[in-house]
Write a protein that holds these residues in place. Structure first.
Motif, PDB file in Angstrom:
ATOM      1  N   SER A   1      38.591 -11.328  21.280  1.00  0.00           N
ATOM      2  CA  SER A   1      39.189 -11.856  22.497  1.00  0.00           C
ATOM      3  C   SER A   1      40.525 -12.478  22.130  1.00  0.00           C
ATOM      4  CB  SER A   1      38.294 -12.903  23.159  1.00  0.00           C
ATOM      5  OG  SER A   1      38.285 -14.095  22.400  1.00  0.00           O
TER       6      SER A   1
ATOM      7  N   ASP B   1      45.289   1.797  23.589  1.00  0.00           N
ATOM      8  CA  ASP B   1      44.637   1.248  24.789  1.00  0.00           C
ATOM      9  C   ASP B   1      43.935  -0.068  24.457  1.00  0.00           C
ATOM     10  OD1 ASP B   1      45.444   3.359  26.389  1.00  0.00           O
ATOM     11  OD2 ASP B   1      43.591   4.493  26.094  1.00  0.00           O
ATOM     12  N   TYR B   2      43.236  -0.085  23.355  1.00  0.00           N
ATOM     13  CA  TYR B   2      42.504  -1.291  22.954  1.00  0.00           C
ATOM     14  C   TYR B   2      43.460  -2.434  22.625  1.00  0.00           C
ATOM     15  CZ  TYR B   2      39.265  -4.327  20.466  1.00  0.00           C
ATOM     16  OH  TYR B   2      38.524  -5.404  20.066  1.00  0.00           O
TER      17      TYR B   2
ATOM     18  N   LYS C   1      45.058  -4.421  25.458  1.00  0.00           N
ATOM     19  CA  LYS C   1      44.227  -5.396  26.181  1.00  0.00           C
ATOM     20  C   LYS C   1      44.517  -6.825  25.732  1.00  0.00           C
ATOM     21  CE  LYS C   1      40.155  -2.374  26.710  1.00  0.00           C
ATOM     22  NZ  LYS C   1      38.717  -2.247  26.332  1.00  0.00           N
ATOM     23  N   TYR C   2      44.942  -6.960  24.494  1.00  0.00           N
ATOM     24  CA  TYR C   2      45.040  -8.286  23.904  1.00  0.00           C
ATOM     25  C   TYR C   2      46.452  -8.703  23.480  1.00  0.00           C
ATOM     26  CZ  TYR C   2      40.068  -7.272  23.540  1.00  0.00           C
ATOM     27  OH  TYR C   2      38.772  -6.924  23.832  1.00  0.00           O
TER      28      TYR C   2
ATOM     29  N   LYS D   1      50.653 -14.393  26.199  1.00  0.00           N
ATOM     30  CA  LYS D   1      49.921 -13.365  25.470  1.00  0.00           C
ATOM     31  C   LYS D   1      50.459 -13.217  24.047  1.00  0.00           C
ATOM     32  CE  LYS D   1      47.920  -8.842  26.636  1.00  0.00           C
ATOM     33  NZ  LYS D   1      48.004  -7.680  27.548  1.00  0.00           N
TER      34      LYS D   1
END
Length: 333
Positions: free
Chosen positions: A19, A60-61, A64-65, A86
């Motif tokens: 996360s 893509d992964y 997300k972060y 972010k």
């Protein structure tokens, strides 16, 4: 499964997985070498590399972060002290393989993602080839064609060595003994220059300049990709500065250097002399999620042995596992 991996998996599970909150650093620096759907004989026996589909899934992964940034944006982020919002990612590639132009760049341009490719001047324009790539080509020929193994047994000193033993010996050949690879090639009629001419595995200077005009970064990666652990301090500095001089001469990124293989064991004296000459330089190792006693030496995360969705949570868990023991800071001696 090794005990270490079992513990890392348990920590990852109970820490809630990946996360933005539990990722321990403000930045992520993924490392790749190439992306291809084809079999590349010069890499086949060295390490896995992602297919186009696998690479896009990784992106893509990561998206997300992290916010992907360009080189100037990454420098500003590092130097501003402003860590709100972010976290950022700087995408990096090593070795200047030609797929970066033909495969990777179109994917990144479509997604609006920047990357730096760290190159070795000795291989630009197909002048030479990384000694490890030569080893891969030798193994490919030995395993795919009928080769008189006795010739290799004599050169290697393994007089009764079987094919697998000879291949293992070739793969372990170090930088300082790389001339042996040319002797093996001559013995089995393998022409490295012919392979370079026909397959063009590396980017040439005109292609590097094209990539620069398209917005990508080109950084230094030593002159010809040695193991720094095999070099004296003076040799380490020489190959580093010669590669930095090359990228500066061609108006690439003169303030970005990535160690070939690893910076493990590189001394405090090396970094002191490096930053004395190049105070604005950022350098990069390959130790995963770690910090360094030298703030401008940043560690990257190798991304080719598994999916990003598996690598990032495990790297995060490993960091958390070592944190109580203060093992996440690299101290130079």
């Amino acid at each position: 499964m090794p005990f270490k991996d079992t513990i890392i998996n348990l920590v990852s599970k109970f820490s809630g997985g990946m996360s933005t909150q539990n990722y321990p650093l403000d930045y992520c620096i993924p490392l790749y070498h190439t992306v291809s759907d084809e079999t590349l004989p010069h890499l086949k026996h060295l390490y896995p590399y992602k297919s186009e589909k696998e690479f896009e899934k990784d992106l893509d992964y990561l998206l997300k972060y992290f916010n992907f940034v360009d080189w100037d944006g990454f420098r500003r982020f590092q130097e501003s002290g402003n860590r709100g919002g972010k976290k950022v990612a700087l995408l990096t590639f090593d070795d200047g393989f030609s797929e970066f132009l033909h495969v990777v760049a179109p994917i990144l341009e479509r997604r609006g993602i920047y990357a730096v490719n760290f190159i070795n001047p000795a291989f630009v324009d197909q002048q030479d080839m990384l000694f490890r790539c030569k080893a891969s080509l030798l193994i490919e020929k030995i395993k795919s064609e009928k080769v008189d193994i006795s010739l290799l047994q004599n050169i290697s000193g393994l007089r009764y060595g079987a094919t697998d033993e000879i291949c293992s010996h070739i793969l372990k050949t170090g930088y300082k003994k790389r001339v042996l690879l040319d002797l093996y090639a001559e013995a089995i009629d393998l022409d490295f220059k012919d392979y370079l001419r026909k397959n063009k595995p590396y980017l040439d200077l005109a292609q590097l300049q094209e990539l620069k005009t398209r917005g990508f970064g080109i950084g230094a990666h030593s002159w010809n990709h040695p193991y720094y652990s095999e070099l004296t301090l003076d040799e380490q500095l020489e190959t580093t500065f010669s590669s930095l001089d090359f990228v500066k001469t061609h108006a690439f990124l003169a303030d970005a250097f990535a160690f070939p293989f690893t910076d493990f064991g590189v001394s405090k004296s090396f970094f002191e002399q490096l930053y004395r000459r190049c105070p604005d330089l950022y350098s990069f190792g390959t130790a995963g999620i770690k910090t360094d006693a030298f703030a401008h030496n940043l560690q990257r995360i190798p991304m080719e042995h598994d999916s990003a969705a598996n690598i990032l949570p495990k790297e995060t868990a490993y960091f958390l596992l070592k944190k109580p023991f203060k093992k996440n800071l690299i101290i130079r001696k």
